[in-house]
Design an enzyme around this catalytic site. Sequence first.
Site, mmCIF file in Angstrom:
data_model
loop_
_atom_site.group_PDB
_atom_site.id
_atom_site.type_symbol
_atom_site.label_atom_id
_atom_site.label_comp_id
_atom_site.label_asym_id
_atom_site.label_seq_id
_atom_site.Cartn_x
_atom_site.Cartn_y
_atom_site.Cartn_z
ATOM 1 N N ARG A 157 7.174 -26.034 69.011
ATOM 2 C CA ARG A 157 7.692 -26.870 70.002
ATOM 3 C C ARG A 157 8.768 -26.161 71.015
ATOM 4 O O ARG A 157 8.832 -26.557 72.223
ATOM 5 C CB ARG A 157 9.044 -27.862 69.090
ATOM 6 N N HIS A 195 21.718 -33.926 70.549
ATOM 7 C CA HIS A 195 21.257 -33.204 69.123
ATOM 8 C C HIS A 195 20.862 -31.748 69.520
ATOM 9 O O HIS A 195 19.847 -31.178 68.724
ATOM 10 C CB HIS A 195 19.947 -33.898 69.322
ATOM 11 N N CYS A 212 22.913 -19.353 62.817
ATOM 12 C CA CYS A 212 22.780 -18.896 61.294
ATOM 13 C C CYS A 212 22.753 -20.284 60.280
ATOM 14 O O CYS A 212 23.604 -21.158 60.456
ATOM 15 C CB CYS A 212 23.878 -18.052 60.681
ATOM 16 N N CYS A 238 19.872 -13.469 60.333
ATOM 17 C CA CYS A 238 21.315 -13.481 61.343
ATOM 18 C C CYS A 238 21.726 -12.055 61.346
ATOM 19 O O CYS A 238 22.050 -11.471 60.458
ATOM 20 C CB CYS A 238 22.259 -14.406 60.457
ATOM 21 N N CYS A 294 25.722 -11.940 59.848
ATOM 22 C CA CYS A 294 26.292 -11.927 58.322
ATOM 23 C C CYS A 294 25.309 -11.039 57.393
ATOM 24 O O CYS A 294 25.337 -10.788 56.369
ATOM 25 C CB CYS A 294 26.509 -13.330 57.718
ATOM 26 N N TYR A 323 9.012 -25.774 64.856
ATOM 27 C CA TYR A 323 10.100 -25.638 65.716
ATOM 28 C C TYR A 323 9.761 -24.497 66.750
ATOM 29 O O TYR A 323 10.066 -24.565 67.998
ATOM 30 C CB TYR A 323 11.232 -25.578 65.028
ATOM 31 N N CYS A 343 27.730 -18.839 59.345
ATOM 32 C CA CYS A 343 28.679 -17.959 59.563
ATOM 33 C C CYS A 343 29.220 -17.998 60.864
ATOM 34 O O CYS A 343 30.369 -17.224 60.981
ATOM 35 C CB CYS A 343 28.012 -16.564 59.310
#
Length: 295
Positions: free
Chosen positions: A72, A123, A131, A184, A187, A69, A135
């Site tokens: 991408r 999408h 996260c 994250c 959290c 990703y 969270c």
Amino acid sequence: MAPRTSIADFRNFLSSSNRIVALCGAGLSAASGLPTFRGAGGLWRTHSPTSLATPDAFEDDPALVWLFYAWRKHMAIKASPNRGHYALAELAKRRENFLCLTQNVDGLSPRAGHPDAQLRALHGSILDVKCFNECGYVDKNNLDDPVCPALAPAAEDYPSNETLPLLDPNVPLPSINVEDLPHCPNCKTGLLRPGVVWFGESLDFAMLDEVDSWFRQAPIDVILVIGTAAVVNPAARYVDKARRMGAMVVVVNPDPSSGAGLSRGDFFFQGDASAILPQLFEDIIGKMDEAGRIV
């Protein structure tokens, strides 16, 4: 009988149409250089992209999924909207009752100036991060490239005649510790993940309610199906719903088989959306030059 293919006939119909909806897929962004991962060669290294687009895949190997990703995302940031994106954006500016539903996560439609009120990214967006522990943390339109230093191999550029090592299945993947992946800040325990909808996950319910409400407001005159097979829900459902409401179905796709199933009153235009959409909308948006500007 076969669907119609006359651009002039379609222009006449569109000019007298009131409510218009477009459903867009990966084929819309193909002219911007973004892969569709369909057909022969639709692999990332040795992996099917769909096998990486699941929560289970992320739990099993978050570094692998993040590399895919992050690459991408890098490609999306480098890419520019094409004439198809600009044509849809111009149509939206001139027709208040136009809604564009995109299955693409590349963020190119907003960059083409498509009004937010007339665009729904079904999408999600590859430019968002959130996260994995749910969270509630979301960082929208994050343009960090690479996402973090450990993912730098996914943000490298090589000459067009050379293969990026990350994409060469004969080159081992870089070793990345989970501790070095983005975590994250809210959290403190969860990994961050791309803000896209993976297989097995639900689409945003509030957004789907908005779309359903728009469909219920009045009959739909035309649904444009652009660069997508529209065989998976909710995409297929929207095409069927629009047809039941009296809409003409208009398919724009380079795949000749995409015209199968259309009726004699529908239209099919075989080819690239970046070339065809400016022609289809010309009576409404005016002539468009090669850079996507109205002249």
